[in-house]
Design an enzyme around this catalytic site. Sequence first.
Site, PDB file in Angstrom:
ATOM      1  N   TYR A  78       4.811 -21.921  31.122  1.00 50.31           N
ATOM      2  CA  TYR A  78       3.457 -21.601  30.672  1.00 50.31           C
ATOM      3  C   TYR A  78       3.471 -20.402  29.734  1.00 50.31           C
ATOM      4  O   TYR A  78       2.924 -20.444  28.621  1.00 50.31           O
ATOM      5  CB  TYR A  78       2.547 -21.318  31.870  1.00 50.31           C
ATOM      6  CG  TYR A  78       1.229 -20.701  31.465  1.00 50.31           C
ATOM      7  CD1 TYR A  78       0.299 -21.437  30.731  1.00 50.31           C
ATOM      8  CD2 TYR A  78       0.917 -19.381  31.799  1.00 50.31           C
ATOM      9  CE1 TYR A  78      -0.903 -20.873  30.338  1.00 50.31           C
ATOM     10  CE2 TYR A  78      -0.275 -18.818  31.412  1.00 50.31           C
ATOM     11  CZ  TYR A  78      -1.188 -19.557  30.686  1.00 50.31           C
ATOM     12  OH  TYR A  78      -2.375 -18.985  30.294  1.00 50.31           O
ATOM     13  N   GLY A  79       4.095 -19.307  30.157  1.00 43.44           N
ATOM     14  CA  GLY A  79       4.168 -18.122  29.312  1.00 43.44           C
ATOM     15  C   GLY A  79       4.912 -18.386  28.009  1.00 43.44           C
ATOM     16  O   GLY A  79       4.545 -17.868  26.955  1.00 43.44           O
TER      17      GLY A  79
END
Length: 328
Positions: A141-142
Site C-alpha cells: 500500500y505504501g
Amino acid sequence: MTWLITGGAGFIGAHVVRAMLDAGERVVVYDDLSTGDPSRVPEGVTLVKGSTLDRRTLDRALAEFGVDGIVHLAAKKQVAESVAYPLHYYKENVQGLQTLLEAVTTAGARRFLFSSSAAVYGLPDVELVTERTPCEPINPYGETKLAGEWMVRAAGAAHGMATASLRYFNVAGAAEPRLADTGVFNLIPMVFEKLTAGRAPAIFGDDYDTHDGTCVRDFIHVQDLASAHVTVAGALAGRGDGTDLTVNIGRGEGVSVREMISLIGEVTGYGPEAEPEVAPRRPGDPARVVASADRMRTELDWTARQDVRAMVASAWEGWCLYHPEARR
C-alpha cells in the site's frame, strides 16, 4: 473551476466534495461505488459511475463537464490486504492512476491533487515526520502511494500541470453522522466495534519506547483534512504550471493508543468496559508516527482546528446511527 473528485462517494471523498462546494467550486464525483455510497453525494452534484481503469468513461466525463482540475482520492487502502494481494493494489492504485493521468493530460486539465499517505514514510525513527523525512514504505500500500507521488510529479512537469501530494496521517471523525466512516479498519471504529459487542478493545504491544509503552499516532479530523484540500487547491491555482507541492496533513500532536482508548471510554459512556487487553505487537508497527505540520502552516497558512475529543465524539455519533444498539 470544475473539479473531478475520484472516490467522491467515499468517507473522505464526501467531506472533500462538501468543502469544495462550500468554497464555491463546481464539482463532479467519479466513483466505481465498490466502497462508496451514492447517498453521500450531495443533491445537484453529478455522479459518474466508473473505474479509474476505464479510459473511455474518464475521457467522456472530462470532456462533458469541462474539467479543469482533479482531486484523486479513489484507491485501495488496507495495509494487510495489500500484503495479501499486492498485484491487485498495484493495478488499482498505480495502473489506475496512470490511466487517469493519461486521460487528464490529454484533456488538458491544469491542476491535480493526489491523495497520498503517511505510509510512504514506513518506520520513521524521528520525533516529528517532516516532508524531508526519507520515504521507505514497508508494505505494498505504501509503495503504491509513493509510486503515485512520483508519477503525478513527473506528469505535471512534463505536461505543464500544477500538482500536489497530500500525505494524510490518521483520519477520523465526521462532519455529520451519516457521513461517518462505516468501515472497521482503523483504531477508533475497531474500539467501537469491540465495545458494542461487549468485548475489551485490544492494544497490540505495551512495551514500545513511548511515554506509556503504546504506539503514538497523529490523528486528523476529516473536516480539517477536507479544508486542507481546499487550501492546497487554491495554492495550485495561484502558482505556475509545473508547480509541485508535497505536504503532510496532520495536527503535529501525538496521542497514544492507550490514551485514545481511554478517551473513547469517556466519550461513549462505556468507561471501565473500555479497559483494554494487551496483545502481542503486530509486525511493522512503528512506535511513533507524528507529523510536522509546519509546511502547511507557514507556506499555506493552514492549521487543523479540531481536537481529538471532537473526532471521537463525531465518529461515535456516526457509529450509533448505523449501530443504534451501541448507544448507552
